[in-house]
Write a protein that holds these residues in place. Structure first.
Motif: not given
Length: 91
Positions: A38-44, A50-52
């Motif tokens: 839950x700490x670092x989900x990738x985002x569009x 997608x990245x984080x």
């Protein structure tokens, strides 16, 4: 893919994957976030990826992997090295 940006005493590492490979949510998990999905989900990012980003201490090494839906763990072909089970990144 891994992108790096040097800061004063830290390195900002951006973990980048294609938008749809694999399908569904993906997180980067590693020793830097106590393997918490839950700490670092990738985002569009709007460019088909997608990245984080994670800020890590300079001149350090960390283990990580990606975790996708249905408990699917996978590696990053662009990691600096592997330790048998995990990817390694060196800042």
């Amino acid at each position: 893919m891994l992108e790096r940006k040097k800061l004063k005493s830290r390195t900002q590492v951006t973990f980048v994957l294609p938008e749809d490979t694999p399908d569904g949510p993906v997180s980067v998990v590693g020793d830097f976030n106590q393997w918490d999905p839950a700490a670092h989900p990738l985002q569009s990012r709007g460019d088909g990826t997608r990245a984080v980003s994670v800020s890590l201490p300079a001149r350090s090494a960390h283990s990580f992997r990606y975790l996708a839906a249905d408990d699917h763990w996978f590696d990053d072909d662009h990691a600096d090295s592997h330790d048998g089970t995990n990817n390694r990144i060196h800042t």
